[in-house]
Design a protein around this motif. Sequence first.
Motif, PDB file in Angstrom:
ATOM      1  N   ILE B 295       0.856  -1.195   0.000  1.00 13.32           N
ATOM      2  CA  ILE B 295       0.000   0.000   0.000  1.00 13.32           C
ATOM      3  C   ILE B 295       0.889   1.242   0.000  1.00 13.32           C
ATOM      4  O   ILE B 295       2.088   1.151   0.284  1.00 13.32           O
ATOM      5  CB  ILE B 295      -0.913   0.053   1.261  1.00 13.32           C
ATOM      6  N   ASN B 296       0.303   2.399  -0.332  1.00 10.90           N
ATOM      7  CA  ASN B 296       1.072   3.639  -0.164  1.00 10.90           C
ATOM      8  C   ASN B 296       0.536   4.412   1.044  1.00 10.90           C
ATOM      9  O   ASN B 296      -0.389   3.960   1.716  1.00 10.90           O
ATOM     10  CB  ASN B 296       1.061   4.472  -1.459  1.00 10.90           C
ATOM     11  N   ASP B 297       1.133   5.566   1.308  1.00 10.41           N
ATOM     12  CA  ASP B 297       0.802   6.245   2.574  1.00 10.41           C
ATOM     13  C   ASP B 297      -0.582   6.892   2.568  1.00 10.41           C
ATOM     14  O   ASP B 297      -0.986   7.489   3.550  1.00 10.41           O
ATOM     15  CB  ASP B 297       1.888   7.264   2.945  1.00 10.41           C
ATOM     16  N   ARG B 298      -1.292   6.784   1.449  1.00 10.95           N
ATOM     17  CA  ARG B 298      -2.653   7.330   1.435  1.00 10.95           C
ATOM     18  C   ARG B 298      -3.723   6.275   1.686  1.00 10.95           C
ATOM     19  O   ARG B 298      -4.903   6.554   1.671  1.00 10.95           O
ATOM     20  CB  ARG B 298      -2.917   8.030   0.095  1.00 10.95           C
ATOM     21  N   PHE B 299      -3.289   5.047   1.881  1.00 12.77           N
ATOM     22  CA  PHE B 299      -4.235   3.952   2.069  1.00 12.77           C
ATOM     23  C   PHE B 299      -5.042   4.140   3.343  1.00 12.77           C
ATOM     24  O   PHE B 299      -4.505   4.423   4.411  1.00 12.77           O
ATOM     25  CB  PHE B 299      -3.474   2.622   2.130  1.00 12.77           C
ATOM     26  N   GLY B 300      -6.339   3.960   3.233  1.00  9.80           N
ATOM     27  CA  GLY B 300      -7.191   4.051   4.417  1.00  9.80           C
ATOM     28  C   GLY B 300      -8.526   3.413   4.119  1.00  9.80           C
ATOM     29  O   GLY B 300      -8.888   3.233   2.955  1.00  9.80           O
ATOM     30  N   ALA B 301      -9.277   3.043   5.163  1.00 18.02           N
ATOM     31  CA  ALA B 301     -10.581   2.417   4.975  1.00 18.02           C
ATOM     32  C   ALA B 301     -11.663   3.321   5.544  1.00 18.02           C
ATOM     33  O   ALA B 301     -11.467   3.953   6.576  1.00 18.02           O
ATOM     34  CB  ALA B 301     -10.604   1.064   5.675  1.00 18.02           C
ATOM     35  N   HIS B 302     -12.783   3.396   4.843  1.00 16.21           N
ATOM     36  CA  HIS B 302     -13.872   4.277   5.269  1.00 16.21           C
ATOM     37  C   HIS B 302     -15.216   3.587   5.125  1.00 16.21           C
ATOM     38  O   HIS B 302     -15.402   2.749   4.255  1.00 16.21           O
ATOM     39  CB  HIS B 302     -13.886   5.541   4.416  1.00 16.21           C
ATOM     40  N   TYR B 303     -16.134   4.010   5.963  1.00 16.33           N
ATOM     41  CA  TYR B 303     -17.479   3.481   5.918  1.00 16.33           C
ATOM     42  C   TYR B 303     -18.417   4.559   5.397  1.00 16.33           C
ATOM     43  O   TYR B 303     -18.305   5.721   5.760  1.00 16.33           O
ATOM     44  CB  TYR B 303     -17.902   3.057   7.325  1.00 16.33           C
ATOM     45  N   THR B 304     -19.325   4.194   4.521  1.00 15.05           N
ATOM     46  CA  THR B 304     -20.318   5.121   3.987  1.00 15.05           C
ATOM     47  C   THR B 304     -21.694   4.565   4.303  1.00 15.05           C
ATOM     48  O   THR B 304     -21.987   3.429   3.941  1.00 15.05           O
ATOM     49  CB  THR B 304     -20.188   5.209   2.452  1.00 15.05           C
ATOM     50  N   ALA B 305     -22.512   5.364   4.975  1.00 13.45           N
ATOM     51  CA  ALA B 305     -23.858   4.897   5.296  1.00 13.45           C
ATOM     52  C   ALA B 305     -24.872   5.839   4.669  1.00 13.45           C
ATOM     53  O   ALA B 305     -24.761   7.052   4.786  1.00 13.45           O
ATOM     54  CB  ALA B 305     -24.058   4.859   6.804  1.00 13.45           C
ATOM     55  N   ALA B 306     -25.837   5.265   3.993  1.00  8.95           N
ATOM     56  CA  ALA B 306     -26.926   6.068   3.449  1.00  8.95           C
ATOM     57  C   ALA B 306     -28.239   5.392   3.829  1.00  8.95           C
ATOM     58  O   ALA B 306     -28.239   4.355   4.484  1.00  8.95           O
ATOM     59  CB  ALA B 306     -26.788   6.202   1.945  1.00  8.95           C
ATOM     60  N   THR B 308     -30.498   3.762   2.121  1.00  9.56           N
ATOM     61  CA  THR B 308     -30.886   2.465   1.544  1.00  9.56           C
ATOM     62  C   THR B 308     -29.685   1.602   1.149  1.00  9.56           C
ATOM     63  O   THR B 308     -29.851   0.562   0.529  1.00  9.56           O
ATOM     64  CB  THR B 308     -31.761   2.662   0.288  1.00  9.56           C
ATOM     65  N   TYR B 309     -28.495   2.058   1.455  1.00  4.23           N
ATOM     66  CA  TYR B 309     -27.315   1.238   1.170  1.00  4.23           C
ATOM     67  C   TYR B 309     -26.189   1.673   2.113  1.00  4.23           C
ATOM     68  O   TYR B 309     -26.232   2.775   2.675  1.00  4.23           O
ATOM     69  CB  TYR B 309     -26.848   1.407  -0.288  1.00  4.23           C
ATOM     70  N   ALA B 310     -25.224   0.788   2.310  1.00  6.14           N
ATOM     71  CA  ALA B 310     -24.057   1.128   3.118  1.00  6.14           C
ATOM     72  C   ALA B 310     -22.924   0.197   2.717  1.00  6.14           C
ATOM     73  O   ALA B 310     -23.164  -0.951   2.340  1.00  6.14           O
ATOM     74  CB  ALA B 310     -24.365   0.982   4.599  1.00  6.14           C
ATOM     75  N   TYR B 311     -21.713   0.706   2.765  1.00  8.09           N
ATOM     76  CA  TYR B 311     -20.564  -0.137   2.423  1.00  8.09           C
ATOM     77  C   TYR B 311     -19.293   0.473   2.984  1.00  8.09           C
ATOM     78  O   TYR B 311     -19.243   1.666   3.309  1.00  8.09           O
ATOM     79  CB  TYR B 311     -20.432  -0.283   0.896  1.00  8.09           C
ATOM     80  N   SER B 312     -18.266  -0.351   3.076  1.00  6.53           N
ATOM     81  CA  SER B 312     -16.934   0.132   3.415  1.00  6.53           C
ATOM     82  C   SER B 312     -16.073   0.028   2.179  1.00  6.53           C
ATOM     83  O   SER B 312     -16.292  -0.845   1.339  1.00  6.53           O
ATOM     84  CB  SER B 312     -16.321  -0.728   4.517  1.00  6.53           C
ATOM     85  N   SER B 313     -15.091   0.913   2.077  1.00  4.30           N
ATOM     86  CA  SER B 313     -14.160   0.786   0.954  1.00  4.30           C
ATOM     87  C   SER B 313     -12.767   1.199   1.379  1.00  4.30           C
ATOM     88  O   SER B 313     -12.598   1.991   2.302  1.00  4.30           O
ATOM     89  CB  SER B 313     -14.627   1.620  -0.236  1.00  4.30           C
ATOM     90  N   MET B 314     -11.788   0.602   0.705  1.00  8.32           N
ATOM     91  CA  MET B 314     -10.391   0.893   1.019  1.00  8.32           C
ATOM     92  C   MET B 314      -9.568   0.600  -0.211  1.00  8.32           C
ATOM     93  O   MET B 314      -9.961  -0.223  -1.035  1.00  8.32           O
ATOM     94  CB  MET B 314      -9.922   0.015   2.180  1.00  8.32           C
ATOM     95  N   GLY B 315      -8.437   1.279  -0.335  1.00  2.00           N
ATOM     96  CA  GLY B 315      -7.610   0.932  -1.486  1.00  2.00           C
ATOM     97  C   GLY B 315      -6.603   1.988  -1.852  1.00  2.00           C
ATOM     98  O   GLY B 315      -6.317   2.896  -1.083  1.00  2.00           O
ATOM     99  N   GLY B 316      -6.060   1.836  -3.047  1.00  2.00           N
ATOM    100  CA  GLY B 316      -5.022   2.720  -3.549  1.00  2.00           C
ATOM    101  C   GLY B 316      -4.152   1.956  -4.533  1.00  2.00           C
ATOM    102  O   GLY B 316      -4.517   0.872  -4.995  1.00  2.00           O
TER     103      GLY B 316
END
Lengths: 447, 415
Positions: B295-306, B308-316
């Motif tokens: 990974i690079n130094d910008r890698f991070g994981a986040h949760y998004t809640a709305a 009618t949908y919700a998910y986590s995402s991470m990457g780079g």
Amino acid sequence: MGEGVRGLGQDKPNHDPNAFVGGTEHGIGVYTQATDRFKTISLHAVWLTTLTEGAASVTALVPSLLRRGARRWPDWRSMEMRLEELYGAAFRAAVEKVGDQQLVSCHLEIPDGRFLPGHPDTLSAGIEFLNHVMSEPHLVDGTFPAEAVAQEKETLTRRIQGIINDKAQYATMRLMQVMAEGRPFGLSRYGRVEDVAALTPRMVTERYREVSREAPLLFFGVGALDAAALERAVRQTWQSRPADVGMPPMAPVPGLHQRKLVVDEQEVNQGKLNLGYTTGARLPDRDYPALMMYAGILGGFSHSKLFVNVREKASLAYYAYARVDGVLGLMHIGAGIEFKDFSEAMRIIEQQVADMAAGHITEQEMDFTRRGYVTSLKTTEDAPGSLIGMQMQRLLMGGGLLPGDLIPALERVTIRDITRVAESVSLDTVYFLTAKGEGHDVRLPLS
Amino acid sequence: MVRTTLPSGLRVVVMPRPGQRRTYATFATYYGSIDSHFRVPTTGADLEVPDGIAHFLEHKMFAKPEGDVMDQFAALGASTNAYTEYLTTSYLFSTTDRVAECLAILMDLVQRPHFTEENVHKEQGIIEQELRMYLDMPGDRVHSNLMRALYQKHPVRLDIGGSVASIRTITPDVLYRCYETFYHPSNMLLFVVGDVDPQAIMDQIAEAQREKGLTESQGEIVRYLPDEPAPVAEPWVEQVMPVSLPLVTIGYKDPVGRLAGAELLTREVVSDVMWGVLLGKASPLWSRLYEEGLINDRFGAHYTAATTYAYSSMGGETPDPERLAEVLAEELPRVAITAEDVERQKKSQWGGFATLFNSPGDLAYQYNAWHFRGVDLFQFSDALARVSAKEVEARRDEHVQLAHRAVSVIRPESA
């Protein structure tokens, strides 16, 4: 600019809310703005070095390694845990480029303790953190740890190669490269992949020692802080720079080309058209406010000629702008267009530039542009980062107006002033990034 | 702070910030790219509209018979912008002067549509270039592809701006149907932050709404969404682009059905603390991935809640998407979650919340986002204070499961 940092004197007393208090002594400048307007305290420290092809990569690695560990927080994890303890303070160590200078900068933004449960003294902890990280990096047997150096070399290499991923940024970089033709301002602040590969832990450590002992150091603080205490902490940590060390004067950039065309092909969905101009005026120059008005009317806003004519009237682009680099005295026009629309977009853009030179400027364009600038200059006060950036630029350039003086100067600019600066605006290079197989027919229209 | 709901149902919030130069206002509607199937309240008929129409509508609101609204703001030295998201559309201005006039223009911008065959046609060329620009942005593509992989039916799987083909089918008539349905004041929030007199702002807004004859609430909007199955659509998707290194985004779908209010906030706060502990920069796993060069130094994981949908995402960027996905799949379920980690994370989140108040733009964004999810900004501190290590662990066990995971990869041309 005269003798660079050697010439940075005491700022004259100024009641502009954007003004900083402080001065430079022995190659170390400390500039503060004590205010309780913000919820955070921003501390920003930069070492100034001259950008050269040979040293760019080794200098670029220095901040990456400072980020990897200090004596008290010897690895990434302990440093990050310390930052989380400081209420999620944001720490950034980076390499930047201003004109032909390469800046090694460390930035810490700490939530102000007044707004946190229990009112902790985050300021003292923050100053201590920043000073410590910059002055006592984690070394093993006198050098940066070999593993960390190897990893950061890899990261830097990827960053250099990764510029191609952002097409707009890539096209801008290629334009500057072509215009510079080897001059320092066209070099990458990260250096070259082949130079990175050759670096050893010893070389990077030596570069760190050189920079940290000799390079002029500027320290900025904005927020609810005690200016004297910050100045004391900085001067206790950092020794005077050698007396004869200063930045070479930053030279104005003369154009080397006339309407040079460079076309690259890649697998892309949209063409990126970029035009580079020399203007002859830079931040501290008398004509700079008129050049700002020139570029603003041409392409700084959504009421500007480029936006109205390229986007709104011809529907050729989603974005079309003109931007001035006040440090180099260059102007850059950019637009994202359909491949086949190159000639049409060029024709419309050059027509707008010709209209500027001919003084085909309405009172409304003057008025809207002035007001747009006034608002954005006034809001500088709301953002610690903008305040610091402006102060640093003025120090590096040896001048330039604060908003308090720049606003009236913009208000005095006449259409005649604008047509006068237009005479010095000259098209140096056109760079077009287009799709594979689309580049062979691209020709510049005659001027 | 002053908050009220007008007879039209319009929610108005004014946050005075003495000493701040900039006054910033947003006028937002609970209408985004996912609202493509609904009942038109004026006719009672059900309607399915082209993808990307909420974004198209946002562009077109700036067109008035007398010209572009941007010019009216420019005449006051104010700047304006607008953006469309999956859930909402927001219009904004930023000014240092003549707030009342700017506010009047903002209300006029949002509450006086003017769509013609000619101006709709012209906009198609501009938006086509906007969409093509996104097609060349690897970061945008990797996210877009992930959403298609995570969701089988929910329209959040489609690009917010639609496609070049879908926007070509948009007509003034269908724009008006969308406008009538979703731009009623009872579906909207007007938020003002700056060095202002809240009562004067309130009075001005109430008066303007009266003058426009907007005095009655519209009632609930009927929106149709397909039932989204729990499993992901595709566990692994790839696209080739001219990039230097593979780009990866890993997503975990959180099957929520309907979600709002305190329940949504708790889920969001616990999930954010969870990702901070599992994969924050101070976590052992993050250090390991970084040291392995995955990974690079910008890698991070986040949760998004709305709602009618919700998910986590991470990457780079990563040289080895397979290896990164594998290490994460192995390690995430077995990270030890300690009370100390959770407390440190909570401190960090506290700082982030306090910092929000530095930037009127960020503050308005967060206020709006939570408002349309039935959450009040000031519930955050209590929700954060309540988070325990036990809850974080339970959240991890429930959410971080391979069955809910999809991986989106952008690969370099040569590889």
